[in-house]
Design an enzyme around this catalytic site. Structure first.
Site, mmCIF file in Angstrom:
data_model
loop_
_atom_site.group_PDB
_atom_site.id
_atom_site.type_symbol
_atom_site.label_atom_id
_atom_site.label_comp_id
_atom_site.label_asym_id
_atom_site.label_seq_id
_atom_site.Cartn_x
_atom_site.Cartn_y
_atom_site.Cartn_z
ATOM 1 N N THR A 29 0.855 -1.192 0.000
ATOM 2 C CA THR A 29 0.000 0.000 0.000
ATOM 3 C C THR A 29 0.890 1.240 0.000
ATOM 4 O O THR A 29 2.047 1.193 0.405
ATOM 5 C CB THR A 29 -0.941 0.022 1.222
ATOM 6 O OG1 THR A 29 -0.187 0.205 2.415
ATOM 7 C CG2 THR A 29 -1.739 -1.281 1.314
ATOM 8 N N GLY A 51 7.595 7.468 -2.660
ATOM 9 C CA GLY A 51 8.389 7.242 -1.473
ATOM 10 C C GLY A 51 8.773 5.797 -1.222
ATOM 11 O O GLY A 51 9.186 5.065 -2.128
ATOM 12 N N GLY A 76 7.002 3.120 -0.547
ATOM 13 C CA GLY A 76 6.219 2.127 -1.274
ATOM 14 C C GLY A 76 6.669 1.964 -2.710
ATOM 15 O O GLY A 76 6.762 0.841 -3.230
ATOM 16 N N TYR A 107 0.618 12.705 14.281
ATOM 17 C CA TYR A 107 1.295 11.628 13.551
ATOM 18 C C TYR A 107 1.896 10.631 14.536
ATOM 19 O O TYR A 107 1.755 9.415 14.377
ATOM 20 C CB TYR A 107 2.390 12.226 12.670
ATOM 21 C CG TYR A 107 3.196 11.199 11.915
ATOM 22 C CD1 TYR A 107 2.704 10.624 10.746
ATOM 23 C CD2 TYR A 107 4.457 10.801 12.367
ATOM 24 C CE1 TYR A 107 3.451 9.673 10.048
ATOM 25 C CE2 TYR A 107 5.203 9.860 11.687
ATOM 26 C CZ TYR A 107 4.695 9.295 10.523
ATOM 27 O OH TYR A 107 5.426 8.349 9.845
#
Length: 353
Positions: free
Chosen positions: A33, A38, A40, A177
């Site tokens: 996913t 980046g 992935g 985050y």
């Protein structure tokens, strides 16, 4: 048997871990996913180059199509699935599409994520919930689909969740985050123990990246005046991809990307107040660039960000690799590295005394 020896044997049997036997990459189907940029994106390209079949999922459909065409032009097998991992039905569709195309999948990488930069009190509840939908609930949905498939198939598979060193230690300006990653860490550890207790055929790995040079900062939802960016020591996304693909073949509990991540965890545990002060001094200036912040409406929090970029617009000391990841792939070297980190932490404690 001597009672002491019997007790010792019982303890050894209790602690004994029988690692699952995972397939080599060239024989695997890997679901990733957040594959359009980046970490992935780099992982998809690296895995495909080593013979794995790729199921690339993300919100950016055009980037996914371009990525899959790129891989197929090289003779590599890949499909794409447009999906918002914050929606359970769309995550389920990723799994169903992988099974329909390849008959199964062997590794599931929960990588999709987005950041919000801003002081805790200033970030809206709406924005927090949206970020948790991606960062936490996306991991939960993906984990459930992966575990269900591996159990039904009755063959070992790897579930790899991408955490953060901010999931081990809170941070200023990225409070939301950090909270989402704390949740990911708690979920992953709890799930791992339950699966191990029932002897389920699932290897569960938590990846702890330090600061990574990806478009993370450009995709972030920012409440700051200055553009979010990584300063200080920054590791390449290839280091994370290397750790992910190692865990796909070798059952590992945790993998830290950079000694930075491991040191922060240790010092944060041993010297929490000192760490608070250090982070208050350092993180404010090392999480922003000297240019105006992009408008929040241009972030990737609610809509897909731009795709096919492996790196972001960060600054600082950009490392070419992570030696800590290299060491982690070799147990003896890894133990030496841990001893070294422990010695550093102990020296800091003694200095404080």
């Amino acid at each position: 048997m001597n009672p002491k020896n019997h007790q010792k044997q019982a303890i050894q049997n209790f602690l004994k871990v029988n690692p699952l036997s995972l397939k080599t990459l060239q024989d695997q189907v890997i679901v990733i996913t957040g594959a359009s940029s980046g970490i992935g994106l780099v992982t998809a390209r690296m895995a495909a180059s080593q013979g794995a079949k790729i199921v690339a999922a993300a919100r950016n459909e055009s980037a996914l199509k371009e990525l899959v065409n790129e891989l197929q032009d090289k003779g590599q097998e890949a499909i794409w699935v447009k999906a918002d991992v914050g929606r359970e039905e769309e995550v389920r569709n990723i799994a169903e599409t992988a099974i329909k195309k390849f008959g199964m999948f062997d590794t599931w990488v929960n990588n999709a994520g987005v950041a919000v930069f801003g002081h805790a009190i200033n970030v809206s509840i709406k924005d927090m919930k949206r970020m948790f939908a991606t960062n936490f609930w996306g991991v939960v949905y993906g984990s459930k689909e992966a575990v269900k498939h591996f159990k039904e198939r009755k063959e070992p598979g790897a579930l790899i969740n991408i955490g953060s060193f901010y999931g081990d230690r809170g941070a200023v300006v990225q409070s939301s985050y950090a909270a989402s990653k704390f949740a990911v860490h708690g979920w992953t550890e709890s799930l791992r123990m339950e699966l191990e207790k029932e002897k389920a055929p699932v290897s569960v790995t938590l990846i702890h990246p330090g600061r990574i040079d990806t478009p993370y900062n450009e995709h972030a939802h920012s409440y700051l005046n200055k553009q979010p960016a990584h300063g200080g020591m920054i590791y390449p996304p290839e280091a994370v991809a290397e750790a992910i693909l190692y865990a796909a073949e070798n059952p590992k509990r945790d993998l830290y990307i950079g000694s930075q991540a491991k040191v922060m965890e240790l010092i944060g545990t041993l010297l929490p107040r000192t760490t608070d002060k250090l982070m208050e001094l350092w993180l404010y200036r090392s999480q922003r660039a000297d240019r105006p912040s992009k408008p929040r409406e241009e972030s990737a929090l609610y809509d897909a960000g731009y795709g096919l970029h492996e790196r972001g617009t960060n600054y600082g000391w950009k490392r070419a690799r992570s030696l800590y990841v290299k060491a982690s792939k070799h147990p003896i070297i890894s133990r030496i590295a841990v001893v070294g980190v422990g010695t550093l932490a102990w020296a800091l404690i003694k200095r404080k005394e």
